[in-house]
Enzyme design. Structure first.
Site, PDB file in Angstrom:
ATOM      1  N   THR A 516       0.869  -1.316   0.072  1.00 55.05           N
ATOM      2  CA  THR A 516      -0.105  -0.080  -0.093  1.00 55.05           C
ATOM      3  C   THR A 516       0.842   1.279  -0.129  1.00 55.05           C
ATOM      4  OG1 THR A 516      -1.671  -1.417   1.345  1.00 55.05           O
ATOM      5  CG2 THR A 516      -2.205   1.044   1.137  1.00 55.05           C
ATOM      6  N   HIS A 517       1.768   1.287  -0.957  1.00 56.86           N
ATOM      7  CA  HIS A 517       2.766   2.416  -1.033  1.00 56.86           C
ATOM      8  C   HIS A 517       2.530   2.901  -2.511  1.00 56.86           C
ATOM      9  CE1 HIS A 517       5.732   0.038   1.758  1.00 56.86           C
ATOM     10  NE2 HIS A 517       4.706   0.357   2.460  1.00 56.86           N
ATOM     11  N   ASN A 518       1.235   3.595  -2.692  1.00 56.73           N
ATOM     12  CA  ASN A 518       0.689   4.497  -3.919  1.00 56.73           C
ATOM     13  C   ASN A 518       1.128   5.784  -3.866  1.00 56.73           C
ATOM     14  OD1 ASN A 518      -1.565   2.527  -2.609  1.00 56.73           O
ATOM     15  ND2 ASN A 518      -1.557   2.199  -4.902  1.00 56.73           N
TER      16      ASN A 518
END
Lengths: 590, 438
Positions: A516-518
């Site tokens: 979840t590193h957008n």
């Protein structure tokens, strides 16, 4: 007919890490501050309480703490000629929902970027010549230097009570820490977490290989800790329920454990849960925000006037709100003009799973950021000219959990059902460890965010569209890491091991969880024609809108983003307090 | 951009209304009075849940019936706005209403009798000028015969409320004198911590009597013996002066955390006191001697090491209480029972755990507990409730185990005792019971 609330000085959109920090900083100035959070209110007790949080099916598999795609999602496609379809089932990334945001359900890996990563384009040009940058690669400098951010990294680490070991104190290399890291003005506020067996094996092997292992900087508390706000962390008990869970033990740094109790005491702060911001409202010439419009917990539309609007939602939602509000020019990949949505990037990860017949790792004794890591193959270490790619990675041997549904690695050839599957589970549970490669991801001309022409949400607003795929440069990077990890895996002498890395035929797949590193889409920089925000995270176009979070990254760093997000938030807060409030207007002249 | 406190109207403590015409000297006096009102914890009894500060209306259960606290805001009709300074002093020190009637001794006037004239003046200034008037009268108390005969209280006063204005002892240091004044006077610590006699009078109002502050059970909760035992004394669980200060300032220290009625005392009163005053209180409590009986080591079947080893080995097959401890408590309080400083209270030598009456411990197991959010330590750290998860039998086994582990000496707990506590739990308790709607 929308009702209009009384005016506030500042409205914060979202109530996770960045808005919690901004709340503290701006209430310090005597401003009235209101935070609007789309999800529910939640706190350690009763919401994350023992024992209900230790429920893998509810939280780990059914994503109780995450946004519901039926309520909020985006569409995804691989290329500009494809038609995007909605991300209907959570997989690749997991935006959090509710007070605390992703800061409640993360693992707690808390890194600073390397100094070179903040000025990547300049660094590449200076060190290797800018002709090595592929045409379609659109990397940029952040516009702020490591030295400028250092005091803010330091303070964020103290607020979050990070457990770790410094490798570079004011330029002096420290035994046991990361010798390649940027300088730190002080040691980590807490000592590293104790080592588990996998950590020890990895550490000793890496030393033998002439590498430089060190403990992963953890937002999992190695002791009882009180932060500068008087907020407290309790010692982690290695229950193994970190990522996707709220901490049941007050041991994981989060807005709840590190900021919100102190913020809620302030009379000039208020927050409302279950209130979703629809857009930022602008005055008639579009140069100044007048506040926001939101839908309250009863489904009613409310206008909230404010002098200052700070977007602190999840990175993807920040970009969506800018697009919906008409702040900044939307990016067009064909002409290369416009900025909002530009340079969306992700994270290039890979890893090895090692099986040892005779070793018991007791994986149920785990913590989200437990682990031994090394930085010998980082962005700042690699000769890009020689290796033929731009990027880097850190490796980690982590033991985060032994949850039975999703953490049941089986040896090659084991059947996936039936009595023999049961037998394989029995024989192999607890006998595996992993080595992960956590790598950078560059930005590209055709990887971006815009509004979808076909799909709308419950309120009739266009969904955001993500256009993204893996590129050869980053695959070359991860293939390089694969060779390195292959060597390290063999050196550990497992009975069997599996490597899992992206290859040149890999397509971005939204189904399996990746990270979840957008990042990107509302990027910071020094030039309004190539960035959405100036170096203080202020909109170039609407001076009383600031945008926090990883949406500001012009490409993704090799590390987990929260440390940089925290540092940037304090940096922006300082600029607002010292420069903007006395003299509201653009902090950098375009 | 204007800088202003937009939420100031919601300010919780009624400090806002200092008259604009007040001089600087008057303002200082009002602020001093506000501080003293904190020290006296007036707001705790004179404010109903969700009500305006000092407007009264809190129902206080007493052995005589329900006493309802009065409106002490400066409203001339509903409150005490018409009180002269001397009438105000008489109410505080003698329990006399302006019309001469006796107040119920739920009002700690036997303690407030110790107050200095200067402090009465400051409190008067605060209640007249610093508190927002509220024009609603509080309900009348519901006291049956014969206790509704207020003249009877005169007799009680003659018998028991004989305390005089505070005088420091000869040779007492300034700090000890200050501590004694606060503890005996405004702090009215003895109201809960001194044993009561047959007519519910405190057996002592100051340290001239050895019974003073030796502890009392109130509503099943043990209000512990506060006498430290002098320089080498082991009273107050061997807490240092700083431990006592931490506890009063923040509701937690390296050993324990506040529970029960004392939670609101910390939240509304002691967390607002200056460090000097808290140090004075701590020094005074430490200085009080203890009786020979108190110093005797209570017998225990276990040692800390034995229990820790047994729990670490999970050797609990035939020990249901220990098994319940591992399944429910060990995550925070750990196998050594000591929890962690300032966060998870130690169960070893803990007053609540070892109390003769286990009501308080059972209450915490069933309903959980939450530390107050204080200026120094704002995090309202909480233990979740386990009542939804444990049967009466299980809670009794668990409580019995904890009361006998690590050298504790609390004695057995029965399922009936648990059932009784469960029956009396408030209906609106916050619960961590899982309740998923998907």
């Amino acid at each position: 007919m929308a009702k209009t609330n009384p005016h506030v000085d500042v409205v914060l959109v979202g109530l996770g890490w960045t808005s919690s920090i901004m709340g503290m900083e701006l209430t310090d100035e005597g401003l009235s501050v209101l935070a609007l959070e789309r999800g529910p209110d939640q706190d350690t007790v009763p919401d994350f309480a023992y024992p209900k949080m230790a429920d893998e099916l509810t939280y780990g598999v059914r994503y109780q703490l995450m946004q519901r795609p039926a309520k909020s999602t985006l569409t995804v496609r691989h290329g500009v000629k494809d038609t995007a379809v909605p991300y209907r089932s959570l997989g690749s990334f997991l935006p959090g929902n509710g007070v605390g945001g992703a800061g409640t359900h993360w693992n707690g890996h808390t890194w600073r970027p390397q100094p070179q990563e903040l000025r990547l384009k300049s660094y590449v040009g200076e060190a290797f010549g800018s002709d090595i940058i592929p045409d379609e690669m659109t990397i940029q400098d952040f516009g702020v230097s490591y030295d400028e951010l250092e005091p803010h990294f330091d303070f964020f680490e103290k607020v979050a009570g990070i457990s770790g070991k410094a490798g570079n104190l004011n330029g002096e290399i420290q035994e046991g820490g990361n010798p390649f890291e940027g300088w730190r003005s002080s040691e980590y506020p807490q000592p590293p977490m104790p080592r588990t067996l996998n950590d020890t094996l990895f550490h000793d092997m890496a030393k033998d290989q002439g590498l430089h292992p060190f403990p992963l900087p953890a937002a999992n508390s190695s002791g009882a800790y009180t932060n500068p706000y008087g907020m407290q962390l309790a010692p982690c008990n290695y229950c193994g329920f970190c990522e996707r869970y709220g901490c049941l033990n007050y041991s994981k740094s989060s807005p709840q454990t590190c900021v919100l109790g102190a913020l809620k005491q302030r009379k000039n702060f208020a927050y409302r849960a279950n209130c979703e911001v629809m857009k930022v409202n602008l005055d008639s010439d579009g140069k100044k925000a007048t506040g926001v419009t939101y839908i309250d917990e009863n489904g009613d539309e409310v206008i909230q006037p404010a002098d200052l609007v700070i977007l602190g939602a999840y990175s993807l939602h920040n970009v969506h709100l800018l697009l919906l509000s008409g702040i900044g020019k939307p990016y067009d990949p064909i002409s290369g003009e416009g900025v909002v949505g530009k340079n969306y990037a992700y994270q290039m990860n890979g890893g090895a799973t090692l099986y040892f017949k005779d070793k018991e790792f007791n994986p149920f004794i785990g913590a989200g950021a437990n682990g031994e890591t090394l930085n010998d193959f980082g962005v700042e270490q690699i000769d890009f000219g020689q290796e033929g790619f731009i990027g880097g990675s850190y490796f980690n041997a982590a033991m985060t959990n032994g949850q039975p549904i999703r953490n049941m690695p089986l040896p090659k050839g084991a059947p996936s059902w039936g009595a023999e599957w049961k037998q394989a589970v029995q024989e192999s549970y607890g006998h595996t460890m992993t080595i992960g490669s956590h790598g950078s991801n560059m930005s590209y001309r055709d990887c971006y965010l815009d509004l979808d022409p076909n799909y709308t949400d419950d309120y009739g607003r266009p969904l955001m569209r993500m256009t993204f795929n893996w590129k050869a440069n980053d695959v070359r990077m991860t293939q390089f890491m694969k060779q390195k990890i292959d060597v390290l895996s063999k050196a550990l002498g497992p009975d069997d091991y599996k490597l899992s890395f992206k290859d040149f035929d890999s397509q971005y797949d939204v189904r399996p969880y990746q990270t979840t590193h957008n990042v990107g889409g509302a990027i910071m920089g020094t030039d309004p024609s190539t960035s959405v925000l100036n170096r203080y995270l202020q909109s170039w176009d609407v001076h009383n809108v600031f945008v926090m979070g990883a949406s500001a990254f012009p490409q993704n760093i090799q590390y987990n983003p929260t440390g940089l997000v925290g540092g940037l938030t304090y940096w922006a807060a300082k600029a607002i307090r010292e420069q903007y409030l006395p003299n509201p207007g653009p902090l950098v002249q375009a | 951009m204007t800088h202003r406190y937009w939420l100031a109207a919601l300010l919780g403590c009624g400090l806002a209304g200092v008259a604009a015409s007040a001089t600087a000297a008057e303002q200082t006096e009002v602020e001093r009075g506000a501080y003293l009102a904190r020290a006296g914890d007036c707001v705790a009894c004179h404010t109903a849940p969700g009500g305006k500060p000092f407007a009264g209306g809190l129902e206080i259960e007493s052995p005589f019936g329900t006493i309802i606290s009065t409106n002490i805001t400066p409203d001339p009709d509903a409150g005490i706005g018409n009180y002269s300074r001397d009438q105000f002093a008489a109410a505080l020190r003698e329990g006399k209403r302006a019309d001469g009637a006796n107040l119920y001794p739920a009002m700690p006037y036997p303690s407030y009798a110790k107050l200095s004239d200067d402090d009465i003046d400051a409190l008067y200034a605060y209640f007249m000028q610093g508190v927002e008037p509220v024009s609603e009268k509080a309900k009348e108390s519901d006291i049956g015969f014969p206790f509704n005969q207020r003249w009877g209280i005169g007799l009680w006063n003659w018998l028991f409320a004989d305390a005089e204005a505070f005088e420091p002892k000869a040779g007492q240091s300034e700090q000890l004198a200050r501590g004694a004044y606060l503890v005996q006077g405004l702090g009215h610590c003895g109201s809960c911590h001194t044993p009561r006699g047959l007519l519910f009078q405190e057996k002592a109002l100051d340290d001239s009597d050895d019974a003073y502050l030796t502890g009392e059970t109130l509503g099943g909760w043990w209000a512990p013996n506060l006498r430290g035992g002098g320089d080498s004394g082991s009273g107050l669980q061997n807490w240092s002066a700083d431990d006592i200060v931490d506890y009063l300032a923040t509701g937690r220290n390296d050993h324990s955390a506040v529970t029960g009625e004392m939670t609101s005392v910390v939240a509304n009163s002691t967390s607002y006191l200056s460090d000097d005053d808290l140090q004075a209180i701590a020094a005074y409590l430490k200085s009080l001697s203890r009786g020979a009986d108190d110093e005797q080591e209570a017998q225990s079947e276990t040692t800390p090491e034995q229990t820790e080893q047994m729990l670490t080995a999970a050797d609990v097959a035939d020990k249901p209480g220990a098994r319940l401890y591992l399944d429910n408590c060990n995550a925070c309080h750990f196998a050594n029972g000591r929890g962690a400083p300032q966060t998870f209270p130690s169960l070893v030598d803990n007053e609540l755990v070892n109390a003769d009456d286990p009501t308080g411990l059972i209450h915490v197991i069933l309903a959980g507990a939450r530390m107050p959010s204080t200026p120094g330590k704002p995090e309202a750290l909480a233990m979740p409730d386990f009542g939804w998860r444990l049967s009466d039998d299980e809670a009794a086994q668990l409580a019995t185990f904890v009361r006998g582990a690590w050298g504790n000496h609390g004695g057995e707990v029965s399922a009936d005792q648990v059932a009784k506590v469960r029956e009396n739990l408030p209906q609106d308790l916050e619960s961590s019971k899982p309740d998923f709607q998907d």
